[in-house]
Scaffold this active site. Sequence first.
Site, short mmCIF file in Angstrom:
data_model
loop_
_atom_site.label_atom_id
_atom_site.label_comp_id
_atom_site.label_asym_id
_atom_site.label_seq_id
_atom_site.Cartn_x
_atom_site.Cartn_y
_atom_site.Cartn_z
CB CYS A 1 1.82 -6.34 4.39
SG CYS A 1 3.50 -5.95 4.96
CG ASP A 2 -1.17 -2.35 4.96
OD1 ASP A 2 -0.14 -2.78 5.51
OD2 ASP A 2 -1.48 -1.16 4.96
CE LYS A 3 -6.15 -3.03 1.90
NZ LYS A 3 -5.05 -2.21 2.40
CB CYS B 1 5.47 -0.18 8.21
SG CYS B 1 5.57 -0.10 6.40
CG ASP C 1 -2.16 -0.89 0.98
OD1 ASP C 1 -2.27 -1.49 -0.11
OD2 ASP C 1 -3.00 -1.00 1.88
CB SER D 1 -2.48 4.68 5.65
OG SER D 1 -1.50 3.95 6.36
CD GLU E 1 -4.16 2.45 3.04
OE1 GLU E 1 -4.35 1.52 3.81
OE2 GLU E 1 -3.03 2.88 2.74
#
Length: 664
Positions: A169-171, A240, A127, A547, A521
Amino acid sequence: MIEHEKVATLAEILPEAAAGTGPVITRARGPEGRLPFTAEMLRESPSGNLFGWSQDAGMGWDPAKLGGKEVLILSTQGGIREADGKPVALGYHTGHWEVGLLVAAAAGELRIRGYIPFAGFCTDPCDGRTQGTTGMMDSLPYRNDAAIVLRRLIRSLPTRRGVLGVATCDKGLPAMMMALAGVPELPGVLVPGGVTLPAEGGEDAAAIQSIGARFSHGMLTLDEAAELACRVCGSPGGGCQFLGTAATSQVVAEALGMAVPHSALAPSGQAVWLEMARRSARALTLLESRGISMGDILTRDALRNSMVVHAAFGGSTNLLLHIPAIAQARGLPRPLLEDWIEINRSVPRLVDALPNGPRNHPTIRVFLAGGVPEVMLHLRREGLLEERCLTSAGEPLGRVLDWWSKSSLRSQVRECLQRSDGIAPDEVIMSVEGAANRGLTSTVTFPCGNLAPEGSVIKSTAIDPGVVGADGVYRAVCNARVFTTEREAIAAIKGQAAEPIRPGDVIVLICRGPLGAGMEETYQVTAALRHLPWGKRVAVITDGRFSGISTGACIGHVSPEALAGGPIGKVLDGDRISILVDRVRLEGSIDLVGHKEAIFGPDEGARVLAQRTPRSDLRADPQLPDDTRLWAALQLASGGTWGGCVYDAGAIASALRRPGQEGL
């Protein structure tokens, strides 16, 4: 200096003869040995099961060792590494760069214990890499697609006895949780991929994403920007360093019971991280031997526990999309907006981590302070957890927390934090009393009002305290600046537009919801505002999302979205918009209350909006992919944003059904 590309010649592509390859072999003997078939297998087993063993032998597995229990390890691995870690081909992000090492560690543990591991992969995007680009229009839709692919991979190995899902991670991580939830009859364990370290003397991966805006306003030189951007990741793997969507998803996985205790936020590449993968493999063997499936772990009470822990951590608002999606995949009722409101009003925030403050500790410190089980100890004392929920350790949560409270592991990691960083663990993960004394506020507020009749969301704990009143309430009446693209908004923030953004403005960013842009985002916008000296005096309202690292008076998920007829699609430049966010009572509103010099209040604002026609420039982004348009239509029929942007097969089939198609 960048070397000049060495472009191939036509002769290199269409050679006269094969150079240095030698003769082509046309046959080989094949594996030695014999498959351990039985007469009953040959008579009763599907041909696919029999042929599968031929494939196993062909790939080099000892034929004599076939017949053991098979375990599938799925991951989001990306890129290709040399044995020493040097890149052969880059991944999209650090989060999946080292995930293959976790797969190897888990597979090795399974082999030692007599199991037969299989591995499959479905990598994921970044992202951060796609912020401000058309790639962001694929971000949230990817989650559903990946969950489908991962479930298909699970079902395509019919002989598997359990599944390990490795993701970061995010997805990719929410997709993996959805996939495991979608096979509730199988034992399953989620292996979080860990976090990267902060770089000494550098900025974190959130702050660095504002360098374009800071350079544009003369806050950084070109050399400073180049050096800072190079030195962001203190280690090559892991999500992150902040408590964004990636880290929050790891926390939620453990809170759900899907991941082994104290596995979320482990530092990627280190011994404790690899041991976590081996512990996860051991846990899967225990679950399988006891007949404990993912359906036994992932229950309504477990979902509530995860929402409670999310609130206590101050987690990403994107989990308001992902937790309902996990529930839907499991076949459980999806949490409603009222459920989120009730939990966030009753659960105190206990964790001081980026981006919520007050000291903004990186996620590695949260892990060393005790991580999820440490937070759960405090929540248990307040009676906020259901302790009977089964966990991936094969034991109820209450028993797991009893272990953690007395374990030497707890003492070791907490002492490590004090020794290495000089930080007391209780300054990172606090008691309820300690958090209150330090002014920590609850996580999320859901403003309504004449611009958001179906609701919106703001991480109210991340509003800059400097713009919040002594009573804990953020109040502003702002001048509306309306944008239908993120590119136009960021140009105005950078001062590159005819009318730049100024303190006291509210950026109204529309047509960025599911129908307009795949609910992208908009961190590029919020990051720029956070790191500009006057940015805290600018608000953002959008039908898109943010985000997990976003901060400020930034209100997203505004519903209905502009392209679905929402009143936000009627806002004009110069409108006066009132924003109220009570961080104590977790109440809020966003209302049209005037235009230019005329102020007329929320009730009249509602009448004005009712009389207006939608803006003439409302449209889906011209670069919106057809794949995402299809996703938007399907999720809209399935409950939309507050339903988790999922695919509800029954609801979709009902919407498509015509007379005579009752069997659809």
